[in-house]
Design a protein around this motif. Structure first.
Motif, PDB file in Angstrom:
ATOM      1  N   PRO A 180      11.264  -6.568   9.281  1.00  0.00           N
ATOM      2  CA  PRO A 180      11.469  -5.247   8.708  1.00  0.00           C
ATOM      3  C   PRO A 180      10.219  -4.768   7.962  1.00  0.00           C
ATOM      4  O   PRO A 180       9.461  -5.566   7.413  1.00  0.00           O
ATOM      5  CB  PRO A 180      12.637  -5.453   7.737  1.00  0.00           C
ATOM      6  N   GLU A 181      10.048  -3.477   7.954  1.00  0.00           N
ATOM      7  CA  GLU A 181       8.858  -2.898   7.307  1.00  0.00           C
ATOM      8  C   GLU A 181       8.781  -3.298   5.843  1.00  0.00           C
ATOM      9  O   GLU A 181       7.685  -3.507   5.301  1.00  0.00           O
ATOM     10  CB  GLU A 181       8.901  -1.378   7.434  1.00  0.00           C
ATOM     11  N   SER A 182       9.924  -3.456   5.197  1.00  0.00           N
ATOM     12  CA  SER A 182       9.930  -3.806   3.776  1.00  0.00           C
ATOM     13  C   SER A 182       9.268  -5.155   3.507  1.00  0.00           C
ATOM     14  O   SER A 182       8.719  -5.387   2.432  1.00  0.00           O
ATOM     15  CB  SER A 182      11.368  -3.816   3.245  1.00  0.00           C
ATOM     16  N   GLU A 183       9.288  -6.078   4.494  1.00  0.00           N
ATOM     17  CA  GLU A 183       8.668  -7.387   4.310  1.00  0.00           C
ATOM     18  C   GLU A 183       7.140  -7.299   4.321  1.00  0.00           C
ATOM     19  O   GLU A 183       6.462  -8.177   3.792  1.00  0.00           O
ATOM     20  CB  GLU A 183       9.126  -8.348   5.418  1.00  0.00           C
ATOM     21  N   PHE A 184       6.598  -6.262   4.925  1.00  0.00           N
ATOM     22  CA  PHE A 184       5.145  -6.106   5.043  1.00  0.00           C
ATOM     23  C   PHE A 184       4.551  -5.275   3.900  1.00  0.00           C
ATOM     24  O   PHE A 184       3.331  -5.256   3.713  1.00  0.00           O
ATOM     25  CB  PHE A 184       4.792  -5.424   6.377  1.00  0.00           C
ATOM     26  N   GLU A 185       5.390  -4.605   3.163  1.00  0.00           N
ATOM     27  CA  GLU A 185       4.881  -3.705   2.126  1.00  0.00           C
ATOM     28  C   GLU A 185       4.301  -4.502   0.960  1.00  0.00           C
ATOM     29  O   GLU A 185       4.874  -5.492   0.510  1.00  0.00           O
ATOM     30  CB  GLU A 185       6.001  -2.788   1.644  1.00  0.00           C
ATOM     31  N   SER A 186       3.126  -4.045   0.500  1.00  0.00           N
ATOM     32  CA  SER A 186       2.461  -4.647  -0.664  1.00  0.00           C
ATOM     33  C   SER A 186       1.812  -3.539  -1.473  1.00  0.00           C
ATOM     34  O   SER A 186       1.794  -2.374  -1.058  1.00  0.00           O
ATOM     35  CB  SER A 186       1.404  -5.667  -0.215  1.00  0.00           C
ATOM     36  N   GLU A 187       1.264  -3.904  -2.640  1.00  0.00           N
ATOM     37  CA  GLU A 187       0.644  -2.891  -3.493  1.00  0.00           C
ATOM     38  C   GLU A 187      -0.555  -2.243  -2.807  1.00  0.00           C
ATOM     39  O   GLU A 187      -0.865  -1.071  -3.023  1.00  0.00           O
ATOM     40  CB  GLU A 187       0.212  -3.521  -4.816  1.00  0.00           C
ATOM     41  N   ALA A 188      -1.230  -2.999  -1.973  1.00  0.00           N
ATOM     42  CA  ALA A 188      -2.439  -2.490  -1.310  1.00  0.00           C
ATOM     43  C   ALA A 188      -2.133  -1.796   0.009  1.00  0.00           C
ATOM     44  O   ALA A 188      -3.018  -1.224   0.638  1.00  0.00           O
ATOM     45  CB  ALA A 188      -3.419  -3.629  -1.061  1.00  0.00           C
ATOM     46  N   GLY A 189      -0.891  -1.876   0.477  1.00  0.00           N
ATOM     47  CA  GLY A 189      -0.519  -1.269   1.746  1.00  0.00           C
ATOM     48  C   GLY A 189       0.403  -2.191   2.516  1.00  0.00           C
ATOM     49  O   GLY A 189       1.577  -2.332   2.178  1.00  0.00           O
ATOM     50  N   TYR A 190      -0.149  -2.883   3.524  1.00  0.00           N
ATOM     51  CA  TYR A 190       0.624  -3.829   4.308  1.00  0.00           C
ATOM     52  C   TYR A 190      -0.013  -5.209   4.254  1.00  0.00           C
ATOM     53  O   TYR A 190      -1.242  -5.358   4.282  1.00  0.00           O
ATOM     54  CB  TYR A 190       0.726  -3.379   5.769  1.00  0.00           C
ATOM     55  N   ARG A 191       0.843  -6.229   4.213  1.00  0.00           N
ATOM     56  CA  ARG A 191       0.378  -7.609   4.216  1.00  0.00           C
ATOM     57  C   ARG A 191       1.374  -8.431   5.039  1.00  0.00           C
ATOM     58  O   ARG A 191       2.585  -8.338   4.836  1.00  0.00           O
ATOM     59  CB  ARG A 191       0.302  -8.160   2.787  1.00  0.00           C
ATOM     60  N   CYS A 192       0.867  -9.206   5.991  1.00  0.00           N
ATOM     61  CA  CYS A 192       1.747 -10.007   6.857  1.00  0.00           C
ATOM     62  C   CYS A 192       2.369 -11.121   6.032  1.00  0.00           C
ATOM     63  O   CYS A 192       1.657 -11.927   5.417  1.00  0.00           O
ATOM     64  CB  CYS A 192       0.950 -10.601   8.020  1.00  0.00           C
ATOM     65  N   PRO A 193       3.706 -11.197   5.983  1.00  0.00           N
ATOM     66  CA  PRO A 193       4.362 -12.241   5.191  1.00  0.00           C
ATOM     67  C   PRO A 193       4.239 -13.627   5.813  1.00  0.00           C
ATOM     68  O   PRO A 193       4.528 -14.619   5.158  1.00  0.00           O
ATOM     69  CB  PRO A 193       5.823 -11.783   5.166  1.00  0.00           C
TER      70      PRO A 193
END
Length: 328
Positions: free
Chosen positions: A106-119
């Motif tokens: 889900p997109e929510s798992e990739f969201e980070s303060e800087a943008g996107y980060r692969c979990p």
């Protein structure tokens, strides 16, 4: 036997176009116009209408379908989807991101303060590094999938079933056929002729009326002789069967009346003929050749399903039966 309510229902279609199904907001189905015409002892309107359609009296035109819960028989099931892995209905369509490293979620798992980060590989991502697509995600077991499984959910008991495991009910629009008009005219003529025959024998008669002594029920014809204290009730039937005649006879006894059964096919079951050999039941045939009359002869068949006209022994019966208390 064709009950007074059923005959009333068919007769109404001479004036009205059809009986239409009523589908309520909760998905339940009924034929309210038909239900208003039937009596309490009659079957459910859907059963009555379908029976007459099977006999060719009514024509049925497809309208729609509803699905019935196999657990509690509630009509109008609600469509939903479930997770194919665990069967939970919390299978929600969501935006799924897939990283080039192979991880998808889900997109929510990739969201980070800087943008996107692969979990998975913990790499910061640019939009060019990921692919967005719509997929279903199960909130119960976290399974991700493209197509959920179909289910129908019961509003009453909350059970869920694959569509093919539910009960499918087809809804029809019922109209009177030309054959049905002929059938109806014959039944009404038999009823009218029975009333006239009893009137000739000093009885006062009523058609499609209620008998209230000891038990309330509508009958085709009620005939009474107040002076002599005698009463007759008439039931019109195509081919009288023993079970129906026994039930009618029991009711007649409960209201102090002599039962008269009129067959419009000219045939009765053998057991009915045996019952008519005594004085407790009168069986007559409606004859429409030329002037409408009632005859004391009829054919017999071992069962209604085996009926073939013209192959059976002729029997006789009499309209005049011994009066109660020895009076004629």
């Amino acid at each position: 036997m064709v009950s007074p309510g059923e005959l009333r229902l068919i007769d109404t279609l001479l004036e009205d176009d059809a009986f239409e199904p009523d589908i309520s907001d909760d998905g339940s189905v009924n034929y309210s116009a038909a239900a208003d015409l039937l009596d309490e002892i009659d079957d459910d309107p859907t059963v009555v209408l379908e029976r007459f359609a099977t006999r060719g009296v009514l024509a049925d035109e497809f309208v729609s379908k509803v699905y019935v819960c196999p657990e509690c028989t509630t009509e109008g099931l609600q469509y939903t989807t479930v997770c194919p892995a665990c069967g939970d209905p919390q299978a929600i369509e969501t935006t799924v991101l897939e990283h080039v490293c192979g991880y998808a979620g889900p997109e929510s798992e990739f969201e980070s303060e800087a943008g996107y980060r692969c979990p998975d590989c913990e790499q910061d991502l640019e939009s060019v590094d990921i692919e967005k697509k719509l997929r279903y995600s199960c909130q119960e077991c976290t399974e991700s999938f493209d197509v959920p499984d179909d289910r129908l959910r019961c509003r009453e008991c909350s059970s869920m079933f694959p569509p093919l495991e539910t009960i499918e009910r087809v809804l029809y629009r019922y109209t009177l056929t030309p054959e049905g008009e002929t059938w109806l005219a014959r039944q009404k003529a038999a009823r009218r002729t029975a009333a006239e025959a009893l009137e000739e024998r000093r009885f006062e008669t009523e058609i499609d009326t209620t008998v209230d002594d000891g038990g309330s029920r509508r009958v085709h014809v009620l005939a009474e002789d107040g002076l002599m204290g005698e009463r007759r009730i008439v039931s019109v039937h195509e081919t009288p069967d023993a079970e129906s005649v026994d039930e009618f006879h029991a009711f007649a006894e409960s209201v102090g009346a002599h039962p008269v059964v009129v067959t419009t096919s000219g045939t009765v079951e053998t057991d009915v003929a045996k019952r008519a050999e005594g004085s407790e039941l009168t069986v007559l045939t409606f004859d429409e050749d030329g002037e409408s009359t009632l005859e004391s002869e009829y054919d017999t068949t071992e069962s209604v399903g085996a009926y073939r006209p013209g192959l059976f022994e002729r029997l006789t019966a009499a309209l005049e039966v011994p009066g109660r208390n020895g009076r004629q």
